[in-house]
Design a protein around this motif. Structure first.
Motif, PDB file in Angstrom:
ATOM      1  N   GLY A   1      20.231  -3.801  -4.759  1.00 38.62           N
ATOM      2  CA  GLY A   1      20.384  -3.156  -3.458  1.00 38.62           C
ATOM      3  C   GLY A   1      20.726  -1.677  -3.573  1.00 38.62           C
ATOM      4  N   PRO A   2      21.703  -1.302  -4.416  1.00 36.86           N
ATOM      5  CA  PRO A   2      22.005   0.133  -4.565  1.00 36.86           C
ATOM      6  C   PRO A   2      20.827   0.941  -5.118  1.00 36.86           C
ATOM      7  N   GLN A   3      20.061   0.360  -6.035  1.00 36.25           N
ATOM      8  CA  GLN A   3      18.884   1.066  -6.545  1.00 36.25           C
ATOM      9  C   GLN A   3      17.858   1.275  -5.432  1.00 36.25           C
ATOM     10  N   TYR A   4      17.675   0.253  -4.594  1.00 30.79           N
ATOM     11  CA  TYR A   4      16.738   0.351  -3.476  1.00 30.79           C
ATOM     12  C   TYR A   4      17.182   1.446  -2.504  1.00 30.79           C
ATOM     13  N   ARG A   5      18.473   1.443  -2.143  1.00 34.74           N
ATOM     14  CA  ARG A   5      18.979   2.454  -1.209  1.00 34.74           C
ATOM     15  C   ARG A   5      18.857   3.856  -1.783  1.00 34.74           C
ATOM     16  N   HIS A   6      19.117   4.011  -3.076  1.00 27.19           N
ATOM     17  CA  HIS A   6      18.989   5.333  -3.703  1.00 27.19           C
ATOM     18  C   HIS A   6      17.530   5.798  -3.678  1.00 27.19           C
ATOM     19  N   ALA A   7      16.611   4.898  -3.991  1.00 27.58           N
ATOM     20  CA  ALA A   7      15.191   5.257  -3.982  1.00 27.58           C
ATOM     21  C   ALA A   7      14.729   5.614  -2.571  1.00 27.58           C
ATOM     22  N   MET A   8      15.158   4.841  -1.570  1.00 24.91           N
ATOM     23  CA  MET A   8      14.768   5.140  -0.192  1.00 24.91           C
ATOM     24  C   MET A   8      15.367   6.462   0.279  1.00 24.91           C
TER      25      MET A   8
ATOM     26  N   SER B   1      15.965   9.018  -1.655  1.00 24.79           N
ATOM     27  CA  SER B   1      15.158  10.045  -2.317  1.00 24.79           C
ATOM     28  C   SER B   1      13.835  10.262  -1.593  1.00 24.79           C
ATOM     29  N   ILE B   2      13.216   9.166  -1.156  1.00 27.81           N
ATOM     30  CA  ILE B   2      11.956   9.269  -0.413  1.00 27.81           C
ATOM     31  C   ILE B   2      12.189  10.011   0.902  1.00 27.81           C
ATOM     32  N   ALA B   3      13.277   9.687   1.604  1.00 27.63           N
ATOM     33  CA  ALA B   3      13.572  10.342   2.876  1.00 27.63           C
ATOM     34  C   ALA B   3      13.849  11.826   2.676  1.00 27.63           C
ATOM     35  N   SER B   4      14.569  12.163   1.625  1.00 26.78           N
ATOM     36  CA  SER B   4      14.860  13.572   1.335  1.00 26.78           C
ATOM     37  C   SER B   4      13.578  14.337   1.030  1.00 26.78           C
ATOM     38  N   ARG B   5      12.725  13.740   0.208  1.00 28.81           N
ATOM     39  CA  ARG B   5      11.452  14.393  -0.128  1.00 28.81           C
ATOM     40  C   ARG B   5      10.585  14.561   1.117  1.00 28.81           C
ATOM     41  N   ASP B   6      10.566  13.546   1.974  1.00 30.35           N
ATOM     42  CA  ASP B   6       9.781  13.620   3.201  1.00 30.35           C
ATOM     43  C   ASP B   6      10.319  14.704   4.134  1.00 30.35           C
ATOM     44  N   ALA B   7      11.639  14.841   4.196  1.00 31.85           N
ATOM     45  CA  ALA B   7      12.236  15.875   5.054  1.00 31.85           C
ATOM     46  C   ALA B   7      11.897  17.272   4.551  1.00 31.85           C
ATOM     47  N   GLU B   8      11.797  17.427   3.237  1.00 30.37           N
ATOM     48  CA  GLU B   8      11.428  18.736   2.683  1.00 30.37           C
ATOM     49  C   GLU B   8       9.952  19.049   2.928  1.00 30.37           C
ATOM     50  N   ARG B   9       9.103  18.060   2.763  1.00 28.44           N
ATOM     51  CA  ARG B   9       7.660  18.281   2.918  1.00 28.44           C
ATOM     52  C   ARG B   9       7.231  18.408   4.370  1.00 28.44           C
ATOM     53  N   HIS B  10       7.846  17.630   5.240  1.00 24.45           N
ATOM     54  CA  HIS B  10       7.475  17.610   6.657  1.00 24.45           C
ATOM     55  C   HIS B  10       8.731  17.750   7.513  1.00 24.45           C
ATOM     56  N   PRO B  11       9.259  18.966   7.626  1.00 21.84           N
ATOM     57  CA  PRO B  11      10.491  19.119   8.416  1.00 21.84           C
ATOM     58  C   PRO B  11      10.244  18.793   9.887  1.00 21.84           C
TER      59      PRO B  11
ATOM     60  N   GLN C   1       0.816  -1.217   0.000  1.00 21.48           N
ATOM     61  CA  GLN C   1       0.000   0.000   0.000  1.00 21.48           C
ATOM     62  C   GLN C   1       0.847   1.263   0.000  1.00 21.48           C
ATOM     63  N   THR C   2       2.159   1.149   0.157  1.00 19.65           N
ATOM     64  CA  THR C   2       3.026   2.323   0.211  1.00 19.65           C
ATOM     65  C   THR C   2       4.151   2.171  -0.800  1.00 19.65           C
ATOM     66  N   LEU C   3       4.804   3.273  -1.100  1.00 19.23           N
ATOM     67  CA  LEU C   3       5.938   3.245  -2.008  1.00 19.23           C
ATOM     68  C   LEU C   3       7.076   2.416  -1.421  1.00 19.23           C
ATOM     69  N   GLU C   4       7.259   2.504  -0.114  1.00 17.12           N
ATOM     70  CA  GLU C   4       8.296   1.700   0.533  1.00 17.12           C
ATOM     71  C   GLU C   4       8.000   0.211   0.375  1.00 17.12           C
TER      72      GLU C   4
END
Length: 99
Positions: free
Chosen positions: A67-74, A76-86, A50-53
């Motif tokens: 594994g590197p693709q997964y870590r890069h995607a995660m 990116s998700i964390a960075s986007r989340d930090a920008e949207r919800h500091p 149900q989630t992108l993760e």
């Protein structure tokens, strides 16, 4: 204590040796199949992630991404989340007065 640790190690080794033929057979059977065709046993059409993760985790487990693709995607998700919800850090409180 050392005897108990040795006993636990022996039990783990015994279980690993007992399961070894089944593990080899499962790996040998899975090698011939493409990763996209392997489906979880209980997965139905409504039981998908149900989630992108969750989608990324499933892709990693099924071998669709590395594994590197997964870590890069995660990351990116964390960075986007930090920008949207500091994260709101509470202000420094005065130290308690000594008693």
């Amino acid at each position: 204590m050392l005897c108990a640790l040795f006993l636990v190690a022996c039990l783990i080794a015994a279980v690993a040796l007992a399961a070894r033929p089944e593990l080899r057979r499962a790996v040998r059977d899975a090698v011939g199949r493409p990763a996209g065709l392997v489906a979880p046993h209980d997965a139905g059409p409504d039981r998908g992630p149900q989630t992108l993760e969750g989608v990324l985790s499933r892709q990693l487990v099924t071998g669709m991404i590395t594994g590197p693709q997964y870590r890069h995607a995660m990351a990116s998700i964390a960075s986007r989340d930090a920008e949207r919800h500091p994260l709101d850090v509470p202000p420094d409180a005065d130290p308690p007065e000594p008693a």
